[in-house]
Design an enzyme around this catalytic site. Structure first.
Site, PDB file in Angstrom:
ATOM      1  N   ASP A 116       0.853  -1.182   0.000  1.00  0.00           N
ATOM      2  CA  ASP A 116       0.000   0.000   0.000  1.00  0.00           C
ATOM      3  C   ASP A 116       0.894   1.238   0.000  1.00  0.00           C
ATOM      4  O   ASP A 116       1.853   1.319   0.772  1.00  0.00           O
ATOM      5  CB  ASP A 116      -0.904   0.011   1.238  1.00  0.00           C
ATOM      6  N   ASP A 223      -3.061   4.527  -2.355  1.00  0.00           N
ATOM      7  CA  ASP A 223      -4.154   5.087  -1.584  1.00  0.00           C
ATOM      8  C   ASP A 223      -4.496   6.500  -2.056  1.00  0.00           C
ATOM      9  O   ASP A 223      -3.603   7.330  -2.247  1.00  0.00           O
ATOM     10  CB  ASP A 223      -3.744   5.108  -0.105  1.00  0.00           C
ATOM     11  N   GLU A 292      -6.408   3.945  -6.008  1.00  0.00           N
ATOM     12  CA  GLU A 292      -7.729   4.206  -5.455  1.00  0.00           C
ATOM     13  C   GLU A 292      -8.252   5.461  -6.143  1.00  0.00           C
ATOM     14  O   GLU A 292      -7.672   6.534  -6.005  1.00  0.00           O
ATOM     15  CB  GLU A 292      -7.637   4.388  -3.938  1.00  0.00           C
ATOM     16  N   HIS A 364     -10.994  -2.913   3.076  1.00  0.00           N
ATOM     17  CA  HIS A 364     -10.878  -2.438   4.456  1.00  0.00           C
ATOM     18  C   HIS A 364     -11.695  -1.187   4.732  1.00  0.00           C
ATOM     19  O   HIS A 364     -11.879  -0.801   5.895  1.00  0.00           O
ATOM     20  CB  HIS A 364      -9.412  -2.161   4.777  1.00  0.00           C
ATOM     21  N   ASP A 365     -12.177  -0.513   3.687  1.00  0.00           N
ATOM     22  CA  ASP A 365     -12.975   0.706   3.844  1.00  0.00           C
ATOM     23  C   ASP A 365     -14.469   0.465   3.637  1.00  0.00           C
ATOM     24  O   ASP A 365     -15.257   1.409   3.732  1.00  0.00           O
ATOM     25  CB  ASP A 365     -12.508   1.777   2.849  1.00  0.00           C
TER      26      ASP A 365
END
Length: 606
Positions: A116, A223, A292, A364-365
């Site tokens: 990440d 991210d 993302e 995870h979000d």
């Protein structure tokens, strides 16, 4: 089946427009949230040694790459997405030596590791930010520093440079006494935004990325990468600043304006991504870059992921994840299936000729899609709907992402009290919406958290039915950082690994199908019966070869839609069913009656 063992998509078959076809054209990526995957030392937090100990499980599942959420050194304000040192591992997760062991052992199994990358912002404890607090430092312009609004006392209410609100509640500006100015933080106040307009910032990021690639990582999941370019006027002022040529958005119900129209997919994004590609990835092979993509339209996805443009390999889009929300994410409405279809169709059509799609319902979000869109009212419906949602996602064209626990049918956390939550976004949103802005009452906000809080996906991985679900030793003196889901006794790896009818076994077959069937991996996509409110049907094809995927996305028996029914007019032959979540006799009987039982899902070779 690992990367080294599996079939590659021939270059005669079109994938993303590149030649040769990339290794990820028929790959499946597995996301690990490190603090929740496996605790290796009994302190209540997952770690790198714990992940390494479970690599055999992931190889057995058949995945090709791991997306590893942040393990860098961090104060953990936002669970590691606030990085204080990009070139070190946080002691919570282990050491650089542990990371090297994980890389080596994963590569031995043919599994790639994608790190990440969080570079829209850092932690306020990062050395770069601390240096930037001095106006005379060479780092002074590495972040978005601004003086107080004209005519206001610095640090007083209303003195913020503009009206922007932060994604985690409150103002997007924080006053710093040492510098006497405000800094921009799109997220938490401990996550100041880097100023990508400064070339020194960009090249420091590229140097760090090269350092990790040289160490052996196989790429990056980036991210909020589409936020790195902010819209500014000719004098470098942000919208709404004193004297700015760009007018800000109006203030919303929570008391702030939105930075998103001026931060998402900004004017220099393509330039920055091309520069990154040149400085970091040029001359390297076998890596993966996925961004993302907040604010990226489906049409823009083609441009960013077109290999000829040399930006990113794929993007995570968000439009399909908002089809059951109205305005704020906390305002949930029942899923209207045609809305989900249209969002997915747009994503598929946008990269039909060039570029590539990433496929996900979980991360995870996001809350667990099984609790969000499936049926967990009974064990039978939970298992069947988990398989149905998995088949639905994996039958689209693109690279599927499996989030830890999705492959065993894990569900939402089931929390009922605010003190059970650890997620910064959830806690701040509750206080802002209930206590400050008064736009939602306490009961409805708790219901919203139970549905969509990020902690729903962050409960520890359920390996077995023991006290802590195998996430840590049952006799450990510490408690898990987040409570284990009580349904661990029924939903866990141990119970499912050797059960041919389990959700886990079904996911293994889905992954194997993508590895071995070029139509599933790279065939052209076409939607069928788009307006049907219960059945999601689609075809994938290469030349004259075609498969039909059909999913009843409901807990009722429904009629076969017209077009789907015509394709199945001659009935079902068991040998042509590539995968299904019910036995062949029951499926054939349903098709003969022109109907589908609840949550039936299958792929049929036409």
């Amino acid at each position: 089946m690992t990367t080294r063992q599996r079939h590659q998509v021939p270059d005669t078959i079109h994938t993303n427009g590149a030649t040769p076809n990339p290794w990820w054209a028929n790959a499946v990526v597995y996301q690990i949230y490190p603090r929740s995957f496996q605790d290796g030392n009994g302190d209540g937090y997952g770690d790198l040694k714990g992940i390494t100990s479970r690599l055999g499980y992931l190889a057995d599942l058949g995945i090709d790459a791991i997306w590893l959420s942040p393990v860098y050194r961090s104060p953990q304000d936002d669970n590691g997405y606030d990085i204080s040192d990009y070139r070190d591992i946080d002691p919570l997760f282990g050491t650089l030596g542990d990371m090297d062991v994980l890389l080596a052992k994963a590569h031995e199994l043919g599994i790639k590791i994608v790190m990440d990358l969080v570079v829209n912002h850092t932690s306020d404890e990062h050395a770069w930010f601390q240096a930037s607090r001095d106006k005379n430092s060479s780092y002074a312009d590495w972040y978005w520093w601004r003086p107080a609004r004209a005519g206001h006392e610095p640090g007083s209410q209303g003195a913020e440079p503009n009206n922007w609100g932060g994604s985690f509640g409150g103002s997007a500006w924080e006053f710093d006494d040492q510098r006497g100015e405000y800094y921009l933080h799109t997220f938490s106040k401990k996550q100041p935004d880097l100023n990508w307009e400064n070339p020194a910032v960009r090249h420091a990021v590229y140097d760090m990325m090269n350092w990790w690639l040289d160490r052996g990582v196989d790429g990056f999941r980036m991210d909020v990468i589409t936020l790195i370019s902010k819209r500014i006027d000719g004098a470098g002022r942000l919208p709404g600043e004193t004297g700015s040529e760009i007018e800000d958005e109006p203030v919303g119900e929570e008391g702030y304006s939105s930075p998103w129209p001026f931060s998402m997919d900004g004017p220099r994004l393509d330039e920055f991504l091309k520069e990154m590609r040149h400085e970091v990835f040029e001359g390297r092979e076998g890596y993966l870059t996925v961004g993302e993509g907040q604010g990226i339209s489906t049409l823009r996805n083609e441009a960013v992921t077109d290999p000829a443009n040399k930006e990113l390999d794929m993007l995570f889009l968000f439009d399909h994840m908002g089809v059951d929300q109205r305005g704020a994410k906390w305002n949930m409405v029942p899923l209207h299936l045609p809305d989900l279809k249209r969002a997915m169709i747009e994503q598929q059509d946008a990269v039909k000729d060039k570029g590539w799609a990433s496929l996900y319902f979980n991360n995870h979000d996001q809350p667990r899609s099984l609790s969000r869109w499936g049926d967990t009212s009974t064990s039978q419906l939970r298992i069947k709907s988990a398989k149905a949602l998995g088949l639905l996602l994996h039958m689209h064209k693109g690279t599927p992402y499996v989030y830890e626990g999705e492959e065993i049918g894990m569900t939402n956390a089931g929390f009922t009290r605010l003190d059970q939550y650890q997620d910064l976004e959830s806690i701040n949103a509750y206080h802002q919406r209930v206590d400050e802005a008064h736009v939602q009452d306490a009961a409805s906000m708790m219901d919203s958290l139970a549905q969509v809080s990020r902690d729903n996906s962050r409960t520890p991985m359920q390996w077995d039915s023991n006290r802590y679900a195998g996430f840590m030793r049952p006799d450990a003196s510490a408690e898990p950082w987040l409570a284990v889901n009580p349904n661990k006794a029924e939903i866990n790896v141990e119970a499912e690994s050797n059960d041919p009818d389990s959700v886990f076994s079904f996911y293994r077959r889905l992954i194997q199908l993508r590895h071995t069937n070029d139509i599933v991996a790279a065939g052209e996509f076409e939607a069928v019966d788009v307006e049907d409110e219960f059945v999601y049907a689609l075809t994938r094809s290469i030349d004259s070869q075609r498969v039909l995927a059909v999913v009843n996305v409901s807990s009722r028996t429904v009629p076969l839609p017209v077009e789907t029914s015509l394709m199945l007019a001659s009935g079902i032959e068991g040998s042509k069913v590539l995968i299904a979540n019910e036995d062949s006799d029951a499926l054939a009987s349903s098709i003969a009656k022109g109907e589908l039982s609840p949550w039936t899902a299958f792929v049929y070779q036409i």
